[in-house]
Design a protein around this motif. Structure first.
Motif, mmCIF file in Angstrom:
data_model
loop_
_atom_site.group_PDB
_atom_site.id
_atom_site.type_symbol
_atom_site.label_atom_id
_atom_site.label_comp_id
_atom_site.label_asym_id
_atom_site.label_seq_id
_atom_site.Cartn_x
_atom_site.Cartn_y
_atom_site.Cartn_z
ATOM 1 N N LYS A 1 0.811 -1.210 0.000
ATOM 2 C CA LYS A 1 0.000 0.000 0.000
ATOM 3 C C LYS A 1 0.852 1.272 0.000
ATOM 4 N N SER A 2 2.159 1.112 -0.166
ATOM 5 C CA SER A 2 3.054 2.264 -0.076
ATOM 6 C C SER A 2 2.964 3.164 -1.306
ATOM 7 N N GLY B 1 5.582 8.617 2.040
ATOM 8 C CA GLY B 1 5.205 7.969 3.292
ATOM 9 C C GLY B 1 5.908 8.638 4.458
ATOM 10 N N ASP C 1 7.224 8.789 8.262
ATOM 11 C CA ASP C 1 7.595 8.049 9.467
ATOM 12 C C ASP C 1 8.793 8.731 10.119
ATOM 13 N N CYS D 1 0.887 9.544 3.735
ATOM 14 C CA CYS D 1 0.212 8.743 4.756
ATOM 15 C C CYS D 1 1.167 8.434 5.903
ATOM 16 N N CYS D 2 0.723 8.701 7.123
ATOM 17 C CA CYS D 2 1.505 8.395 8.323
ATOM 18 C C CYS D 2 0.760 7.350 9.132
ATOM 19 N N ARG D 3 1.336 6.145 9.219
ATOM 20 C CA ARG D 3 0.678 5.050 9.939
ATOM 21 C C ARG D 3 0.985 5.065 11.441
ATOM 22 N N ASP D 4 1.905 5.905 11.842
ATOM 23 C CA ASP D 4 2.259 6.054 13.251
ATOM 24 C C ASP D 4 1.431 7.200 13.820
ATOM 25 N N SER D 5 0.357 6.875 14.542
ATOM 26 C CA SER D 5 -0.582 7.902 15.017
ATOM 27 C C SER D 5 0.077 8.905 15.955
ATOM 28 N N ASN E 1 -2.597 14.193 5.828
ATOM 29 C CA ASN E 1 -2.248 12.825 6.215
ATOM 30 C C ASN E 1 -3.165 11.839 5.499
ATOM 31 N N LYS E 2 -2.774 11.431 4.310
ATOM 32 C CA LYS E 2 -3.571 10.481 3.526
ATOM 33 C C LYS E 2 -2.703 9.923 2.407
ATOM 34 N N PHE E 3 -3.187 8.847 1.803
ATOM 35 C CA PHE E 3 -2.503 8.296 0.632
ATOM 36 C C PHE E 3 -2.981 9.050 -0.601
#
Length: 326
Positions: free
Chosen positions: A16-17, A173, A175, A203-207, A227-229
């Motif tokens: 999904k990257s 992405g 991070d 997108c940041c998957r680390d809340s 913050n989205k893809f």
């Protein structure tokens, strides 16, 4: 025709990257008449190597990520055994070295796996000159085995600019290894950035990390955080509306950046740390040693050098560059 196995396989349902590097890598060899790519049972990851032992050439990437996968320790053990078998059969192995160590931090398992690969690989390829220097210093017994091939471009199309809405864009992405929070904290004490509109998009998957960025953005009204893809079309639109493309990466583990190569097609000023393939492209881009250097960098026209890199480093030409080394 060289029967070739490539690990890993691009799987849109899992990846999904948005990074299409491995897809283009497979396509480059699949559509080249000198190679026949075999990839039976690719769904089972590195274990699929066992079902493709009839290949003559094995290209393996991102061994540093294997321990972090599902059943990672088991997959890692399988990887060690199968690579040993491939070499026992006298087959050729190419290791594509992307990182100095795992992005999530140093790991003895990863370090062992990389040293094992340095020993077993016939040839090592990296997309930065620093990658060769790192390899030779880290694995002196195998010095000279690593070769630099510039990262191929994702497209040969130049994306036209639009009316500027942002002074700087930081994209991709998000991070901790991107050092974005550290950069934003730095801008608080640097008046140069007070009137500069900065867009952070990805997108940041680390809340927790995302909250830190959001807090600074709420405090400083000149910072926009999306913050989205983003689709390729959405991303191209945002980059084309930005004056400068900025990379704030932590140089500790990075050797090459695909996002940098993707950005070349916009022919805009690009600023990044003096590390990896950023340093290799200095002239086409501008490099900094510390964040304090950024305000001193004057905008310049890099179109000619970007177009030169784009024409010389295509995916179509990549397989022949590789096979010359084997």
């Amino acid at each position: 025709m060289i029967k070739t196995y490539i690990y890993p396989t691009y799987t849109p349902s899992r990846d999904k990257s948005g990074n299409l590097y491995i897809k283009y890598f497979h396509d480059a060899f699949s559509y080249n008449d000198d190679f026949k790519v075999v990839n039976r049972f690719w769904q089972i990851g590195i274990a699929s190597l066992f079902f493709n032992l009839d290949a003559r050439l094995f290209i393996i990437q991102w061994v540093d990520l294997i321990p972090g996968k599902r059943f990672g320790k088991i997959q890692f053990l399988i990887y060690l055994v199968l690579v040993f078998i491939v070499r026992l059969f006298g087959k050729k192995i190419i290791w594509v070295l992307h990182n100095k160590h795992a992005h999530k931090g140093k790991s003895k398992l990863v370090d062992f796996g990389m040293k094992f690969m340095a020993q077993k690989a016939s040839v090592v390829i990296t997309h930065s000159r620093e990658g060769c220097e790192f390899f030779d210093s880290m694995y002196p017994n195998y010095a000279g085995k690593c070769h630099y091939i510039p990262h191929p471009v994702y497209s040969q199309n130049v994306v036209p600019s639009k009316k500027c809405e942002y002074d700087y864009i930081i994209w991709g992405g998000i991070d901790k290894r991107k050092n974005i929070v550290e950069f934003l904290e730095f801008t608080k004490s640097e008046s140069f950035f007070d009137q500069k509109k900065i867009l952070i998009c990805g997108c940041c998957r680390d809340s927790d990390y995302a909250k830190k960025i959001q807090c600074i953005a709420a405090e400083k009204k000149n910072i926009v955080f999306l913050n989205k893809f983003f689709s390729d079309e959405e991303l191209a639109d945002l980059i084309s509306k930005s004056a400068v493309i900025l990379f704030t990466y932590n140089p500790e583990s990075m050797l090459s950046s695909g996002a940098l190569i993707y950005s070349l097609n916009f022919c805009k000023p690009i600023i990044g740390p003096r590390v990896g393939n950023f340093a290799d492209l200095e002239g086409a881009i501008q490099c900094y040693n510390s964040f304090s250097d950024i305000s001193q960098i004057k905008l310049w026209d890099n179109r000619e050098k970007n177009l030169e890199y784009i024409s010389e480093n295509t995916w179509n030409a990549f397989p022949q560059k590789v096979v010359k080394l084997v």
